[in-house]
Motif scaffolding. Structure first.
Motif, PDB file in Angstrom:
ATOM      1  N   ARG B  36      57.652  68.989  78.886  1.00  0.00           N
ATOM      2  CA  ARG B  36      58.895  68.267  78.631  1.00  0.00           C
ATOM      3  C   ARG B  36      59.920  69.100  77.871  1.00  0.00           C
ATOM      4  NH1 ARG B  36      57.440  62.039  77.205  1.00  0.00           N
ATOM      5  NH2 ARG B  36      59.704  61.898  77.340  1.00  0.00           N
ATOM      6  N   TYR B 241      62.379  67.315  73.328  1.00  0.00           N
ATOM      7  CA  TYR B 241      62.120  66.827  74.676  1.00  0.00           C
ATOM      8  C   TYR B 241      63.435  66.778  75.451  1.00  0.00           C
ATOM      9  CZ  TYR B 241      57.323  64.990  74.114  1.00  0.00           C
ATOM     10  OH  TYR B 241      55.978  64.843  73.956  1.00  0.00           O
ATOM     11  N   PHE B 243      63.953  64.719  78.124  1.00  0.00           N
ATOM     12  CA  PHE B 243      64.175  63.274  78.273  1.00  0.00           C
ATOM     13  C   PHE B 243      63.583  62.577  77.044  1.00  0.00           C
ATOM     14  CE2 PHE B 243      64.005  64.963  82.629  1.00  0.00           C
ATOM     15  CZ  PHE B 243      65.270  64.578  83.057  1.00  0.00           C
ATOM     16  N   PRO B 244      64.232  61.501  76.575  1.00  0.00           N
ATOM     17  CA  PRO B 244      63.801  60.907  75.297  1.00  0.00           C
ATOM     18  C   PRO B 244      62.336  60.472  75.298  1.00  0.00           C
ATOM     19  CG  PRO B 244      65.367  59.480  76.470  1.00  0.00           C
ATOM     20  CD  PRO B 244      65.369  60.795  77.168  1.00  0.00           C
TER      21      PRO B 244
END
Lengths: 255, 255
Positions: B36, B241, B243-244
């Motif tokens: 990620r 990351y 994406f959260p």
């Protein structure tokens, strides 16, 4: 910048996909099998359900009118359900009909000629979530600080696994039925699933053989079997090296 | 096509790099640590020396005026020497001065403002080849059909490891000294290297602890230490990351 020398396999899913590179997991093994042929990209998102995954998928795929310099996605593996199947009270819950719609939406995103992400050459495999061991899961959640109540049900996740097959049948893509593979291995006994699950939900990573996490072995074998059966042209044995093998350079094999 | 959602680490080298995804190898572990955050690309080429690797590197890197849509290479790890150091009679042999020049050429390809592949934000680490166990190597080659003569020398490979450091010093990049790390672990005894080598040349993959190939552990630890020390902004703990995280979505941690 990294030039595109290899096309890609995208593994898209939740924590079970994200963790697939740990300790000889199925993602790492796939990347090894495809070395010098295709890049295997980890697009696992721990905790995500299909509602949250759809906007991410749109960012992970380039629009059809995007740069031709980007890697082609030869195979997209979609593996959700473990989080969608939490009880209605859980923030991750996605109702079963919506879950099925979401999976169909993801396939359409790639296979519908009307989609901005249309890519007819991208093969898709849908994967069923593993069965849940509610005995193990309840014990794990109960032992936390503060203790948490059981958030999943065996039969419910089984229903979501069936939902994956339903979505695949409608969308005309193939399924990797991990739910059934693990269930059969456990002798169809819920409590025996602890052999394959670390906490009742996630695949174990400790493994029972020396270097091998057994559940990841199941997933790896099922996935490779599905590729061999349904998309044999994508099996690693059928793909050439991008750059010539050493033996081709020198006319004999050494090291 | 796969959109660029993560920048990349490229591991560029010979068979020891290509094999770094086997059985919890250093490449797979690095990919897991950077999940990620950054994609870790296997660009290992079994059997290759630096002469053959240069034209490949030019294809793996996009020219500076290439598409901005391609992933940035945040870290390039270059690990050669094991094949360059074969005896003069071997087809893979690259004389030591040429080997050093080749490594400097690879660094310049990325760090020289005149290069079409100029990328000042790409960090580079050069890795020394592992020490050779000529006892083990001779036995392995002698057991083949037809039997082959010993093709490498302990002192020669040691010289190429020093050559890597020389190239790094001139090129002002840092070194991951795998040669010394393994040599020290073996108590500075050539025959004891069999603990870390499978055939006298390649890192072993069988490992001596349950799930861990010990040599790959050494390489992984040395590499991560070098990142932490020389390029701390690239250590996985310092990267966000893409994406959260799930916990950011729902405000609490579950699964």
């Amino acid at each position: 910048m990294a030039a595109t020398v290899q096309d890609a396999i995208i593994l898209f899913g939740d924590s079970i996909t994200q963790g697939g590179w740990t300790e000889d997991g199925f993602g790492a093994r796939l990347a090894n099998a495809y070395s010098r042929k295709l890049d295997v990209l980890n697009r696992g998102l721990a905790g995500y359900n299909t509602d949250w995954a759809i906007p991410v998928l749109k960012q992970c795929l380039a629009p059809r009118d995007g740069s031709e310099l980007l890697p082609k996605v030869r195979l997209l593996v979609v593996w959700f359900g473990a989080n969608d199947a939490v009880l209605e009270t859980g923030s991750q819950h996605v109702p079963l009909p919506k879950f099925i719609e979401n999976l169909k939406y993801m396939v359409n995103l790639v296979h519908s000629a009307e989609s901005p992400y249309y890519s007819p050459t991208t093969k898709i495999l849908l994967v069923t979530p593993p069965p849940v061991n509610t005995y193990q899961r309840a014990a794990d959640l109960g032992s936390r600080e503060p203790a948490m109540a059981l958030d999943r049900e065996f039969e419910r996740t089984k229903g979501y696994a069936k939902g994956v097959k339903e979505a695949a049948a409608v969308s005309k893509v193939e399924v990797v039925d991990v739910w059934t593979a693990i269930w059969k291995k456990a002798g169809e006994k819920e409590q025996a699933l602890s052999r394959y699950l670390s906490d009742g939900l996630h695949l174990n990573r400790d493994g029972y053989t020396c270097r091998l996490a057994e559940t990841f072995e199941i997933v790896y074998v099922e996935l490779v079997n599905a590729i061999r059966e349904h998309h044999p042209e994508l099996h690693f044995d059928r793909l050439q090296y991008v750059f010539p093998a050493y033996v081709e350079r020198v006319g004999h094999n050494s090291d």
